[in-house]
Design a protein around this motif. Structure first.
Motif, PDB file in Angstrom:
ATOM      1  N   ARG A   1       0.770  -1.113   0.160  1.00 32.88           N
ATOM      2  CA  ARG A   1       0.061   0.040  -0.008  1.00 32.88           C
ATOM      3  C   ARG A   1       1.007   1.356   0.065  1.00 32.88           C
ATOM      4  NH1 ARG A   1      -5.312   0.666   1.416  1.00 32.88           N
ATOM      5  NH2 ARG A   1      -5.409  -1.455   2.317  1.00 32.88           N
ATOM      6  N   ARG A   2       2.011   1.287   0.822  1.00 28.83           N
ATOM      7  CA  ARG A   2       2.913   2.340   0.820  1.00 28.83           C
ATOM      8  C   ARG A   2       3.746   2.448  -0.559  1.00 28.83           C
ATOM      9  NH1 ARG A   2       8.394   3.298   4.015  1.00 28.83           N
ATOM     10  NH2 ARG A   2       8.740   5.371   3.401  1.00 28.83           N
ATOM     11  N   LEU A   3       3.897   1.368  -1.004  1.00 29.80           N
ATOM     12  CA  LEU A   3       4.723   1.466  -2.340  1.00 29.80           C
ATOM     13  C   LEU A   3       3.905   2.179  -3.533  1.00 29.80           C
ATOM     14  CD1 LEU A   3       7.315   0.590  -3.841  1.00 29.80           C
ATOM     15  CD2 LEU A   3       6.293  -1.749  -4.102  1.00 29.80           C
ATOM     16  N   LEU A   4       2.588   1.764  -3.672  1.00 27.92           N
ATOM     17  CA  LEU A   4       1.984   2.480  -4.384  1.00 27.92           C
ATOM     18  C   LEU A   4       1.345   4.068  -4.376  1.00 27.92           C
ATOM     19  CD1 LEU A   4      -0.683  -0.508  -5.092  1.00 27.92           C
ATOM     20  CD2 LEU A   4       1.112   0.054  -6.605  1.00 27.92           C
ATOM     21  N   GLN A   5       1.454   4.277  -2.760  1.00 28.66           N
ATOM     22  CA  GLN A   5       0.882   5.594  -2.429  1.00 28.66           C
ATOM     23  C   GLN A   5       2.157   6.448  -2.695  1.00 28.66           C
ATOM     24  OE1 GLN A   5      -2.151   6.886  -1.509  1.00 28.66           O
ATOM     25  NE2 GLN A   5      -1.359   8.651  -1.261  1.00 28.66           N
ATOM     26  N   ASP A   6       3.133   6.063  -2.144  1.00 26.20           N
ATOM     27  CA  ASP A   6       4.325   7.113  -1.747  1.00 26.20           C
ATOM     28  C   ASP A   6       5.453   6.933  -2.938  1.00 26.20           C
ATOM     29  OD1 ASP A   6       2.894   7.475   0.382  1.00 26.20           O
ATOM     30  OD2 ASP A   6       4.360   6.797   1.861  1.00 26.20           O
ATOM     31  N   PHE A   7       5.271   6.049  -3.745  1.00 27.05           N
ATOM     32  CA  PHE A   7       6.222   5.819  -4.578  1.00 27.05           C
ATOM     33  C   PHE A   7       5.516   5.505  -6.066  1.00 27.05           C
ATOM     34  CE2 PHE A   7       8.193   4.780  -0.711  1.00 27.05           C
ATOM     35  CZ  PHE A   7       9.568   4.864  -0.822  1.00 27.05           C
ATOM     36  N   ASP A   8       6.437   5.463  -7.301  1.00 24.94           N
ATOM     37  CA  ASP A   8       5.754   5.036  -8.421  1.00 24.94           C
ATOM     38  C   ASP A   8       6.152   3.847  -8.753  1.00 24.94           C
ATOM     39  OD1 ASP A   8       4.479   5.065 -11.042  1.00 24.94           O
ATOM     40  OD2 ASP A   8       5.866   6.398 -11.940  1.00 24.94           O
ATOM     41  N   LEU A   9       5.425   2.848  -8.561  1.00 22.69           N
ATOM     42  CA  LEU A   9       5.636   1.601  -8.957  1.00 22.69           C
ATOM     43  C   LEU A   9       5.080   1.374 -10.158  1.00 22.69           C
ATOM     44  CD1 LEU A   9       6.662  -1.463  -8.417  1.00 22.69           C
ATOM     45  CD2 LEU A   9       4.122  -2.025  -7.502  1.00 22.69           C
ATOM     46  N   HIS A  10       6.016   1.684 -11.374  1.00 24.42           N
ATOM     47  CA  HIS A  10       5.556   1.847 -12.842  1.00 24.42           C
ATOM     48  C   HIS A  10       5.638   0.318 -13.477  1.00 24.42           C
ATOM     49  CE1 HIS A  10      10.112   2.079 -13.593  1.00 24.42           C
ATOM     50  NE2 HIS A  10       9.855   3.280 -12.666  1.00 24.42           N
ATOM     51  N   THR A  11       6.717  -0.593 -13.281  1.00 28.11           N
ATOM     52  CA  THR A  11       6.822  -1.762 -13.963  1.00 28.11           C
ATOM     53  C   THR A  11       7.227  -2.796 -13.112  1.00 28.11           C
ATOM     54  OG1 THR A  11       8.198  -0.264 -15.386  1.00 28.11           O
ATOM     55  CG2 THR A  11       8.188  -2.870 -15.776  1.00 28.11           C
ATOM     56  N   ILE A  12       6.680  -4.220 -13.374  1.00 29.56           N
ATOM     57  CA  ILE A  12       6.949  -5.306 -12.489  1.00 29.56           C
ATOM     58  C   ILE A  12       7.248  -6.323 -13.735  1.00 29.56           C
ATOM     59  CG2 ILE A  12       6.006  -7.283 -11.515  1.00 29.56           C
ATOM     60  CD1 ILE A  12       4.128  -5.455  -9.802  1.00 29.56           C
ATOM     61  N   LEU A  13       8.553  -6.884 -13.715  1.00 29.21           N
ATOM     62  CA  LEU A  13       9.099  -7.954 -14.599  1.00 29.21           C
ATOM     63  C   LEU A  13       8.868  -9.399 -13.838  1.00 29.21           C
ATOM     64  CD1 LEU A  13      10.389  -9.059 -17.151  1.00 29.21           C
ATOM     65  CD2 LEU A  13      12.458  -8.565 -16.022  1.00 29.21           C
TER      66      LEU A  13
ATOM     67  N   PHE B   1      11.272  -7.057 -23.564  1.00 29.09           N
ATOM     68  CA  PHE B   1      11.147  -6.414 -22.484  1.00 29.09           C
ATOM     69  C   PHE B   1      11.772  -5.267 -22.121  1.00 29.09           C
ATOM     70  CE2 PHE B   1      12.762  -5.187 -17.831  1.00 29.09           C
ATOM     71  CZ  PHE B   1      11.601  -4.737 -17.446  1.00 29.09           C
ATOM     72  N   VAL B   2      13.022  -5.166 -22.777  1.00 30.28           N
ATOM     73  CA  VAL B   2      13.828  -3.896 -22.822  1.00 30.28           C
ATOM     74  C   VAL B   2      13.508  -2.815 -23.629  1.00 30.28           C
ATOM     75  CG1 VAL B   2      16.283  -2.828 -23.218  1.00 30.28           C
ATOM     76  CG2 VAL B   2      16.167  -4.971 -21.698  1.00 30.28           C
ATOM     77  N   ASP B   3      13.146  -3.370 -24.941  1.00 29.00           N
ATOM     78  CA  ASP B   3      12.566  -2.502 -25.831  1.00 29.00           C
ATOM     79  C   ASP B   3      10.891  -1.992 -25.397  1.00 29.00           C
ATOM     80  OD1 ASP B   3      14.368  -3.103 -27.481  1.00 29.00           O
ATOM     81  OD2 ASP B   3      13.489  -4.542 -28.625  1.00 29.00           O
ATOM     82  N   ALA B   4      10.117  -2.726 -24.787  1.00 30.32           N
ATOM     83  CA  ALA B   4       8.851  -2.206 -24.487  1.00 30.32           C
ATOM     84  C   ALA B   4       8.779  -1.241 -23.168  1.00 30.32           C
ATOM     85  CB  ALA B   4       8.217  -3.499 -23.918  1.00 30.32           C
ATOM     86  N   TYR B   5       9.854  -1.615 -22.587  1.00 23.79           N
ATOM     87  CA  TYR B   5      10.145  -0.640 -21.022  1.00 23.79           C
ATOM     88  C   TYR B   5      10.135   0.908 -21.603  1.00 23.79           C
ATOM     89  CZ  TYR B   5      12.057   1.002 -16.584  1.00 23.79           C
ATOM     90  OH  TYR B   5      12.193   1.498 -15.640  1.00 23.79           O
ATOM     91  N   LEU B   6      10.884   0.979 -22.913  1.00 25.94           N
ATOM     92  CA  LEU B   6      11.135   2.469 -23.450  1.00 25.94           C
ATOM     93  C   LEU B   6      11.990   3.136 -22.574  1.00 25.94           C
ATOM     94  CD1 LEU B   6       7.791   3.615 -24.956  1.00 25.94           C
ATOM     95  CD2 LEU B   6       9.590   2.306 -25.959  1.00 25.94           C
TER      96      LEU B   6
ATOM     97  N   GLU C   1       4.166   6.682 -23.142  1.00 22.81           N
ATOM     98  CA  GLU C   1       4.265   6.107 -24.625  1.00 22.81           C
ATOM     99  C   GLU C   1       4.302   4.562 -24.634  1.00 22.81           C
ATOM    100  OE1 GLU C   1       7.631   8.071 -26.428  1.00 22.81           O
ATOM    101  OE2 GLU C   1       7.241  10.192 -25.551  1.00 22.81           O
ATOM    102  N   ARG C   2       4.125   4.149 -23.545  1.00 22.89           N
ATOM    103  CA  ARG C   2       4.241   2.619 -23.533  1.00 22.89           C
ATOM    104  C   ARG C   2       2.790   1.974 -24.285  1.00 22.89           C
ATOM    105  NH1 ARG C   2       6.371   0.671 -17.724  1.00 22.89           N
ATOM    106  NH2 ARG C   2       8.582   1.241 -17.846  1.00 22.89           N
ATOM    107  N   VAL C   3       3.200   0.891 -24.959  1.00 22.71           N
ATOM    108  CA  VAL C   3       1.847   0.262 -25.841  1.00 22.71           C
ATOM    109  C   VAL C   3       2.172  -1.328 -25.211  1.00 22.71           C
ATOM    110  CG1 VAL C   3       1.972   1.765 -27.350  1.00 22.71           C
ATOM    111  CG2 VAL C   3       3.311  -0.315 -27.810  1.00 22.71           C
ATOM    112  N   GLU C   4       0.744  -1.971 -25.350  1.00 21.41           N
ATOM    113  CA  GLU C   4       0.874  -3.260 -25.097  1.00 21.41           C
ATOM    114  C   GLU C   4       1.386  -4.104 -26.601  1.00 21.41           C
ATOM    115  OE1 GLU C   4      -2.955  -5.168 -23.403  1.00 21.41           O
ATOM    116  OE2 GLU C   4      -3.727  -2.853 -22.906  1.00 21.41           O
ATOM    117  N   LEU C   5       1.870  -5.267 -26.327  1.00 22.83           N
ATOM    118  CA  LEU C   5       2.411  -5.907 -27.270  1.00 22.83           C
ATOM    119  C   LEU C   5       1.560  -6.974 -27.875  1.00 22.83           C
ATOM    120  CD1 LEU C   5       5.965  -6.404 -25.536  1.00 22.83           C
ATOM    121  CD2 LEU C   5       5.227  -4.614 -27.039  1.00 22.83           C
ATOM    122  N   GLU C   6       1.902  -7.442 -29.237  1.00 22.45           N
ATOM    123  CA  GLU C   6       1.295  -8.362 -29.957  1.00 22.45           C
ATOM    124  C   GLU C   6       1.365  -9.762 -29.184  1.00 22.45           C
ATOM    125  OE1 GLU C   6       2.101  -8.679 -33.936  1.00 22.45           O
ATOM    126  OE2 GLU C   6       1.482  -6.356 -34.616  1.00 22.45           O
TER     127      GLU C   6
END
Length: 518
Positions: free
Chosen positions: A346-358, A419-424, A431-436
């Motif tokens: 909860r704190r991670l989502l509130q106080d930080f920007d958790l933008h990516t999970i691999l 993954f590296v390419d999609a991460y941008l 600007e990220r997009v879903e992949l085929e």
């Protein structure tokens, strides 16, 4: 990302490894061999610097007293050589706080056969010009030995080893810069720190001023709990051109969880220990404490727990500077565990920007049964309106329908390239997009908060090979998948048993008896 090792590096690794085989027959483990190699390498390199009239700083070698230097050592033979070596290790351990002191801390001679010691010192180390060898060659050769040491499952050395292609991918997307202060609070043998330095050298090398190069050497640092592992990290970094033999140690040997960070970092790269339960309880601001012999009082932690990964995650959250970023390998339980886990998420989502999970595949770590992820998040200043910093979390699934083993089908650079390419890297996340391929999907903050216990262990893909009886997937791979799933389930049951008061030592003994044959 880095490419495969050069033939020259491979030849040097093979040469070093051949000597390791000789010493293993004499009772040394691979990691013990690398330790002895570290001591002798340091002495030889110090001698080369001291006697090179063109060296930048020959004084760096003068910290090795004349009575204990390389030339004094190799002038001896037989039992006199072995005695001189033991005395040298004892003397050089008396430099705490320096790179020298970290490398030789509590050093012991484990080569009890004088003839073998002379063969290693004179025929191998003494026959090579180590400072004249490029840092990439000698550094990569040393890392090659560490990688081989990780295969020695009986010593548990693999717990300190993160696949290099994964390290490189994490570094490539986080893009270290000259302005960054970079750290790893559980640095193992220093893989993340070295990769970050190499990335900076590759992208800024020709434009770096002398002042920037000097600043870089002090802005990369790590912490390691185990002195023997810290020794390998310090030597690994030195061989890669990071730090000075007579300078302050860039590796602190201490428990990173014991106290608040004294220094913050703008980039944290880490793969904390996989062990589920800590011998220590950390008391957070909730004031709760489980029964343990010793407790850490960390008022910068939101939740009290004996889960080491949750505590490392909380520590990293405190370690980060405002606008800093982190990439951290963490097991699945961190994403779904209730109680303290839910508070931390909860704190991670509130106080930080958790933008990516691999979501990582199984079969890539030496610790069996590990299902892990890489969390990428940024630290932001508190908002006056109280709105969360996470708006969208993108999840890349590299696990479903992916099957790897350490020896026959290892994880490769190409497996992470999508993954590296999609991460941008370096571009706005908007600007990220879903992949085929269907492997990269966004989830909004509201969607994540609506999940039971804020469960971030998100899976949406199906593995057709495991559902299709006529699949071409080899039976051995399917069996390996089943074994990994069973090991992961066992790890969770052990954690539950510990929480209910079971003896961790007895559980560990039971786990050892259940080990699958190698």
């Amino acid at each position: 990302m880095t490419t495969a090792a050069s033939p020259q590096t491979g030849a040097l690794v093979a040469k070093l490894w051949n000597y390791c085989n000789v010493l293993r027959d004499n009772g040394l483990s691979t990691i013990e061999y690398v330790e002895q190699l570290s001591y002798l390498l340091f002495l030889k390199m110090a001698d080369e610097i001291a006697n090179d009239p063109f060296a930048d700083d020959p004084s760096a070698a003068k910290i090795v007293p004349a009575d204990y230097d390389w030339r004094t050592l190799v002038s001896k033979t037989g039992t006199a050589l072995e005695e001189q070596y033991r005395n040298t290790l004892t003397e050089l351990a008396k430099h705490p706080g320096t790179t020298l002191g970290t490398i030789f801390a509590k050093a012991q001679n484990r080569i009890t056969e004088p003839a073998l010691l002379q063969k290693l010192a004179v025929d191998l180390i003494g026959a090579q010009d180590w400072t004249g060898t490029g840092t990439d060659l000698k550094g990569d050769a040393y890392e090659g030995l560490l990688a081989k040491g990780a295969e020695d499952t009986k010593t548990g050395a693999g717990q300190y080893f993160t696949p290099r292609v994964l390290i490189d991918a994490m570094v490539e997307v986080t893009q270290p810069t000259l302005e960054d202060t970079i750290t790893d609070p559980a640095c193992g043998t220093g893989g993340f720190l070295i990769a970050a330095r190499q990335y900076i050298r590759k992208h800024y090398g020709s434009s770096m001023s002398r002042e920037q190069r000097l600043a870089l050497e002090t802005n990369i640092f790590g912490t390691e709990l185990v002195p023997g592992t810290a020794r390998l990290a310090a030597m690994n970094m030195l061989l890669h051109g990071i730090g000075r033999s007579d300078g302050p140690s860039l590796i602190k040997v201490e428990d990173a969880l014991a106290k608040k960070p004294s220094r913050h970092a703008s980039l944290v790269l880490a793969n904390p220990p996989f062990g589920k339960k800590s011998a220590i309880t950390v008391i957070g601001t909730d004031g709760k404490s489980e029964r343990e012999d010793i407790s850490y009082d960390r008022d910068d932690f939101r939740a009290s727990t004996t889960n080491k990964q949750l505590n490392f995650l909380q520590h990293i959250m405190s370690l980060m500077a405002i606008n800093g970023r982190a990439a951290v390998v963490l097991p699945d339980n961190v994403l779904f565990e209730g109680g303290a886990g839910e508070k931390v998420r909860r704190r991670l989502l509130q106080d930080f920007d958790l933008h990516t999970i691999l979501r990582l595949p199984t079969g890539i770590f030496y610790a069996g049964g590990v299902k892990a992820n890489v969390l990428f998040f940024d630290k932001k200043a508190p908002r006056a309106d109280g709105r969360p910093h996470t708006s969208t979390t993108w999840v890349y699934d590299l696990r479903t329908a992916k099957h790897f083993t350490l020896k026959t089908r290892p994880l490769r650079q190409a497996d992470l390239q999508e993954f590296v390419d999609a991460y941008l890297p370096g571009k706005p996340h908007s600007e990220r997009v879903e992949l085929e391929s269907g492997r990269f999907k966004p989830f909004s903050y509201d969607e994540l908060m609506a999940r039971d216990k804020i469960n971030l262990d998100i899976a949406w893909m199906k593995d057709p090979a495991l559902e299709d009886a006529d699949s071409e997937l080899p039976p051995g791979v399917i069996a390996q998948e089943i074994v990994e799933d069973l090991k992961a389930a066992l790890a969770e049951f052990v954690a539950i048993a510990e929480a209910l008061g079971a003896d961790p030592d007895e559980l560990a003994e039971g786990d050892e008896t259940a080990e699958t044959p190698s």
